[in-house]
Design a protein around this motif. Structure first.
Motif, mmCIF file in Angstrom:
data_model
loop_
_atom_site.group_PDB
_atom_site.id
_atom_site.type_symbol
_atom_site.label_atom_id
_atom_site.label_comp_id
_atom_site.label_asym_id
_atom_site.label_seq_id
_atom_site.Cartn_x
_atom_site.Cartn_y
_atom_site.Cartn_z
ATOM 1 N N LEU A 63 7.656 -48.366 -1.870
ATOM 2 C CA LEU A 63 7.789 -49.616 -2.625
ATOM 3 C C LEU A 63 6.574 -49.762 -3.537
ATOM 4 C CD1 LEU A 63 9.308 -52.314 -3.061
ATOM 5 C CD2 LEU A 63 7.800 -53.303 -1.330
ATOM 6 N N THR A 64 6.835 -49.792 -4.843
ATOM 7 C CA THR A 64 5.748 -49.932 -5.810
ATOM 8 C C THR A 64 5.690 -51.384 -6.268
ATOM 9 O OG1 THR A 64 6.318 -47.720 -6.553
ATOM 10 C CG2 THR A 64 4.759 -48.948 -7.920
ATOM 11 N N ILE A 65 4.544 -51.997 -6.068
ATOM 12 C CA ILE A 65 4.341 -53.368 -6.569
ATOM 13 C C ILE A 65 2.985 -53.390 -7.250
ATOM 14 C CG2 ILE A 65 4.053 -55.799 -5.956
ATOM 15 C CD1 ILE A 65 6.125 -55.467 -3.827
ATOM 16 N N GLY A 111 9.063 -59.010 -11.141
ATOM 17 C CA GLY A 111 7.767 -59.620 -11.452
ATOM 18 C C GLY A 111 7.215 -60.375 -10.262
ATOM 19 N N LYS A 112 6.988 -61.674 -10.459
ATOM 20 C CA LYS A 112 6.377 -62.488 -9.411
ATOM 21 C C LYS A 112 7.320 -62.743 -8.225
ATOM 22 C CE LYS A 112 3.782 -66.870 -9.315
ATOM 23 N NZ LYS A 112 2.579 -66.408 -8.666
ATOM 24 N N ASP A 113 8.592 -62.385 -8.390
ATOM 25 C CA ASP A 113 9.581 -62.675 -7.352
ATOM 26 C C ASP A 113 10.117 -61.402 -6.711
ATOM 27 O OD1 ASP A 113 10.477 -65.797 -7.571
ATOM 28 O OD2 ASP A 113 9.724 -64.993 -9.465
ATOM 29 N N ARG A 173 6.523 -64.600 -4.789
ATOM 30 C CA ARG A 173 7.512 -65.449 -4.109
ATOM 31 C C ARG A 173 8.552 -64.536 -3.465
ATOM 32 N NH1 ARG A 173 7.044 -69.023 -9.206
ATOM 33 N NH2 ARG A 173 8.259 -67.320 -10.095
ATOM 34 N N VAL A 174 8.793 -64.744 -2.199
ATOM 35 C CA VAL A 174 9.716 -63.884 -1.461
ATOM 36 C C VAL A 174 11.004 -64.663 -1.175
ATOM 37 C CG1 VAL A 174 10.065 -62.633 0.719
ATOM 38 C CG2 VAL A 174 7.831 -62.561 -0.443
ATOM 39 N N HIS A 175 12.144 -64.099 -1.582
ATOM 40 C CA HIS A 175 13.435 -64.747 -1.347
ATOM 41 C C HIS A 175 14.284 -63.834 -0.476
ATOM 42 C CE1 HIS A 175 12.461 -67.154 -4.994
ATOM 43 N NE2 HIS A 175 11.968 -66.002 -5.431
ATOM 44 N N SER A 176 14.751 -64.367 0.612
ATOM 45 C CA SER A 176 15.672 -63.612 1.461
ATOM 46 C C SER A 176 17.082 -63.814 0.917
ATOM 47 C CB SER A 176 15.561 -64.157 2.883
ATOM 48 O OG SER A 176 16.505 -63.557 3.704
ATOM 49 N N VAL A 177 17.784 -62.716 0.633
ATOM 50 C CA VAL A 177 19.145 -62.844 0.106
ATOM 51 C C VAL A 177 20.143 -62.122 1.021
ATOM 52 C CG1 VAL A 177 18.595 -63.250 -2.328
ATOM 53 C CG2 VAL A 177 18.746 -60.899 -1.502
ATOM 54 N N GLU A 181 5.245 -60.543 -14.664
ATOM 55 C CA GLU A 181 5.745 -61.716 -15.390
ATOM 56 C C GLU A 181 6.338 -62.716 -14.386
ATOM 57 O OE1 GLU A 181 5.533 -62.092 -18.711
ATOM 58 O OE2 GLU A 181 4.560 -60.125 -18.891
ATOM 59 N N ASP A 182 6.308 -63.980 -14.791
ATOM 60 C CA ASP A 182 6.968 -65.009 -13.990
ATOM 61 C C ASP A 182 8.292 -65.352 -14.676
ATOM 62 O OD1 ASP A 182 7.777 -67.110 -12.471
ATOM 63 O OD2 ASP A 182 5.939 -68.292 -12.678
ATOM 64 N N TYR A 183 9.372 -64.766 -14.182
ATOM 65 C CA TYR A 183 10.690 -64.969 -14.801
ATOM 66 C C TYR A 183 11.402 -66.214 -14.273
ATOM 67 C CZ TYR A 183 10.081 -60.124 -16.285
ATOM 68 O OH TYR A 183 9.599 -58.974 -16.849
#
Ligand code: ABU
Length: 366
Positions: free
Chosen positions: A110-112, A203-205, A230-234, A362-364
């Motif tokens: 995982l590249t971040i 980006g930021k998410d 920001r981490v979103h569980s989907v 970026e913050d999309y």
């Protein structure tokens, strides 16, 4: 010294990537987390051992051709160093009769930003797969002083990591879908477990699929490890075998995502995209009725494409409907034959890992 590693999403201009290799690949023996992924009617159920030599050769041929196409389009490509996967492995907590493959890198790395992290996979047969990429990580480390070489906490994968008797041969498709809807998966919550291919980076998410290969504790771990993101569980309740987000929900450029029509993102989880004027378009139907022989993945590898920049995408050559749709969405399509490589763990996106894309965080979704 030059900056070698940088990538914040899957759509900014790609300049450097890793492409897997099929050498020595195994069909691993059944274990608690893998049984669940193999469909009941699959010819692979109960089967294990080295993959037939001619299939390895054909896959490598298509992988090598893919590398040549990427290089022609200005992408530098590195390759892993496969191990002899046909050997048993042992830790203090488990023993497995073989490993798997150096395909696909997308599940492992995982590249971040300037960090490449090896994941915390739930399959025991993949426990040492990261070793195939360590020579490259070391090379980046020696040549890029900003590169962060990291490894997620290694799961122990004891028997407590899995729900035993979760898999039942008699379970119907409807029952599987009920389990997915109830977020009832084969892994337990005793430790964080995740495949890198469950993480969609924007980006930021980070949008992370909770399913057969990534658990809830992993979401919590990501939140603490990346406090600035920001981490979103989907979840994708339409998927009876939810594993990896990149044949389900695939960004093509800022503002545009294709979504598997059999696995729609639930209404409440669409809100963040809609509030920021992102368009979610149903992906075109696959060109094939079934996957190729000895393949774990679904026909939806049709949408597992590699975006080279905001206007250019690599699509599997026989996936004519997907290519046509990309064209209508304003993308230039590069067709590449790849179905012989599918059985080795996935499609064109799966077979790669990002090393360098232009652009920053970026913050999309402000
Ligand atoms: N590694 C992606 C597989 C996803 C699917 O089988 O649909």
């Amino acid at each position: 010294m030059p900056k070698i590693v940088n990538s914040w999403n899957d759509f900014d201009p790609l300049k450097h990537a890793i492409v897997g290799r099929a050498d020595f690949s195994m069909i691993p023996p059944e274990e608690p987390a893998t049984s669940e992924k193999v469909p009941v009617d699959s010819e692979m159920r109960g089967m294990w051992g080295p993959r037939p030599t001619e299939t390895v050769e054909k896959a490598n041929e298509q992988l090598d051709n893919y590398v040549a196409v990427l290089e022609k389009h200005g992408v530098k490509v590195d390759r892993p160093t496969p191990l002899q996967w046909n050997q048993h492995i042992q830790t203090p907590d488990f023993r497995n009769d073989s490993m798997m493959t150096a395909m696909p890198p997308r599940d492992i790395l995982l590249t971040i930003g300037n960090e490449i992290m090896a994941s915390a996979n739930s399959f025991r047969c993949r426990y040492f797969e990261y070793l195939a990429y360590w020579p490259l990580m070391n090379e980046y480390f020696e040549n890029d002083p900003e590169f962060k070489w990291s490894q997620a906490p290694r799961p122990r994968l004891t028997d407590k990591s899995y729900k035993h008797n979760y898999y039942d041969e008699k379970i119907s498709l409807e029952d599987r879908l009920i389990r997915t809807a109830n977020k009832d998966f084969v892994t337990t919550e005793v430790e964080p477990m995740w495949d890198a291919a469950d993480v969609m980076r924007v980006g930021k998410d980070l949008f992370i699929q909770h399913g057969l290969t990534t658990n809830r504790k992993a979401m919590e771990w990501f939140k603490r490890y990346y406090p600035d993101l920001r981490v979103h569980s989907v979840n994708f309740p339409g998927d009876p075998y939810p594993i990896h987000i990149d044949a389900t929900f695939v960004p093509l450029r800022p503002g545009l995502i294709i979504n598997n029509p059999h696995r729609p993102l639930p209404v409440e989880q669409r809100a963040i995209f809609e509030a920021n004027d992102w368009q979610i378009v149903e992906a075109a139907k696959p060109a094939h009725d079934g996957p190729p022989p000895l393949c774990y993945s679904s026909v939806w590898l049709s949408m597992n494409c590699l975006v080279l920049d905001h206007k250019t995408v690599v699509v599997e050559e026989s996936e004519v409907y997907q290519a046509e749709q990309m064209d209508k969405l304003g993308m230039n399509v590069i067709p590449v034959p790849f179905r012989d490589a599918y059985p080795f763990g996935g499609g064109l996106h799966c077979a790669t890992a990002d090393v360098y894309r232009e652009g920053g965080m970026e913050d999309y979704f402000p």
